[in-house]
Design an enzyme around this catalytic site. Structure first.
Site, PDB file in Angstrom:
ATOM      1  N   GLU A   1       0.816  -1.216   0.000  1.00 34.80           N
ATOM      2  CA  GLU A   1       0.000   0.000   0.000  1.00 34.80           C
ATOM      3  C   GLU A   1       0.853   1.271   0.000  1.00 34.80           C
ATOM      4  O   GLU A   1       0.369   2.351   0.334  1.00 34.80           O
ATOM      5  CB  GLU A   1      -0.934   0.014   1.215  1.00 34.80           C
TER       6      GLU A   1
ATOM      7  N   HIS B   1      -7.895  -2.429   8.617  1.00 39.88           N
ATOM      8  CA  HIS B   1      -9.057  -3.150   8.105  1.00 39.88           C
ATOM      9  C   HIS B   1     -10.070  -3.320   9.237  1.00 39.88           C
ATOM     10  O   HIS B   1     -10.671  -4.394   9.400  1.00 39.88           O
ATOM     11  CB  HIS B   1      -8.647  -4.507   7.549  1.00 39.88           C
TER      12      HIS B   1
ATOM     13  N   TYR C   1      -9.447  25.218  20.051  1.00 39.13           N
ATOM     14  CA  TYR C   1      -8.507  24.429  20.846  1.00 39.13           C
ATOM     15  C   TYR C   1      -7.314  23.966  20.013  1.00 39.13           C
ATOM     16  O   TYR C   1      -6.540  23.116  20.436  1.00 39.13           O
ATOM     17  CB  TYR C   1      -9.208  23.212  21.453  1.00 39.13           C
TER      18      TYR C   1
ATOM     19  N   TYR D   1     -20.924  13.939  17.110  1.00 31.53           N
ATOM     20  CA  TYR D   1     -20.073  15.058  16.729  1.00 31.53           C
ATOM     21  C   TYR D   1     -18.610  14.667  16.538  1.00 31.53           C
ATOM     22  O   TYR D   1     -17.789  15.476  16.090  1.00 31.53           O
ATOM     23  CB  TYR D   1     -20.177  16.180  17.752  1.00 31.53           C
TER      24      TYR D   1
ATOM     25  N   HIS E   1      -3.321   2.902   8.274  1.00 29.09           N
ATOM     26  CA  HIS E   1      -4.313   2.221   7.434  1.00 29.09           C
ATOM     27  C   HIS E   1      -4.676   0.901   8.107  1.00 29.09           C
ATOM     28  O   HIS E   1      -3.791   0.123   8.461  1.00 29.09           O
ATOM     29  CB  HIS E   1      -3.733   1.962   6.046  1.00 29.09           C
TER      30      HIS E   1
ATOM     31  N   HIS F   1     -12.906  -2.162   1.962  1.00 27.39           N
ATOM     32  CA  HIS F   1     -11.477  -2.333   2.238  1.00 27.39           C
ATOM     33  C   HIS F   1     -11.091  -1.975   3.673  1.00 27.39           C
ATOM     34  O   HIS F   1     -10.619  -2.830   4.404  1.00 27.39           O
ATOM     35  CB  HIS F   1     -10.680  -1.483   1.239  1.00 27.39           C
TER      36      HIS F   1
END
Length: 222
Positions: free
Chosen positions: A80, A100, A215, A119, A98, A160
């Site tokens: 990847e 799964h 913030y 939120y 990344h 994915h």
């Protein structure tokens, strides 16, 4: 190679390994799926392909330049790599995670955008998009991801998994965990027969985003 640069690289690699192991221990990946990277100047340290995270050692350090040329280590970088490099070339990210993650991946098969049931979506820059499916490791997937990431610090990859980035590995990982929780929350609420979850309006999310800016909370590229 200066001692200062070497120390920075070794410290960053230690953080990459620790974060990768955390994704496995907290159930966000299975086996050698998913990948983690960190940028130190023009060098990207990335988990190697096919090596279980609990077996990674200091000498397994793997690094490439921003064009993908391997400049550190002998193990092949993750498949990847195009995805990670696309983030670094198009944002000010210092780290990419990344995974799964199960709930997030499930949601990526159901919707084009994660419903705003909380939120927490504002902490990722707004409603989280789902990138169109493309085969793993391809430039097409990286391009689809960049489209979904526009104005955001995280997205889902269709059928994915997840991608998040931040100014540090801790920040990128926290965003991954928040995204997985958000997806799990929506799946849980929407599973009740005859009930539909109430969603926050764009104005309500924007209000939270403005509060976060106060913030110093990063909101992603625009």
């Amino acid at each position: 190679m200066s001692d200062e640069w070497r120390d920075s690289i070794e410290q960053a690699w230690g953080a990459v390994v620790a974060t990768a192991r955390r994704t496995a221990s907290e159930g966000l990946v299975v086996g050698t799926s998913g990948n983690v990277s960190a940028r130190v100047g023009g060098t990207v340290l990335v988990t190697p392909s096919g090596v279980p995270y609990d077996r990674l050692r200091p000498e397994d350090l793997t690094g490439v330049d921003l064009e993908g040329k391997q400049i550190l280590g002998t193990l092949a970088p993750t498949s990847e790599l195009p995805l990670h490099l696309a983030v670094y070339r198009n944002t000010e990210a210092a780290a990419v995670v990344h995974t799964h993650a199960v709930h997030a991946t499930a949601v990526s098969t159901l919707v084009a955008e994660v419903p705003s049931v909380h939120y927490a979506a504002a902490m990722l820059g707004g409603p989280v998009r789902v990138a169109a499916y493309a085969r793993y490791g391809t430039d097409e997937l990286a391009e689809n991801m960049l489209t979904a990431l526009r104005g955001r610090t995280g997205c889902l990859l269709g059928n994915h998994g997840t991608v998040t980035y931040g100014a540090s590995l801790d920040e990128a990982y926290d965003r991954t965990a928040q995204l997985e929780w958000l997806c799990r929350l929506w799946l849980t609420a929407s599973s009740l027969p005859g009930r539909t979850p109430a969603l926050l309006t764009p104005e309500q999310l924007s209000d939270v985003g403005e509060a976060l800016k106060g913030y110093g909370q990063p909101r992603g590229d625009r």
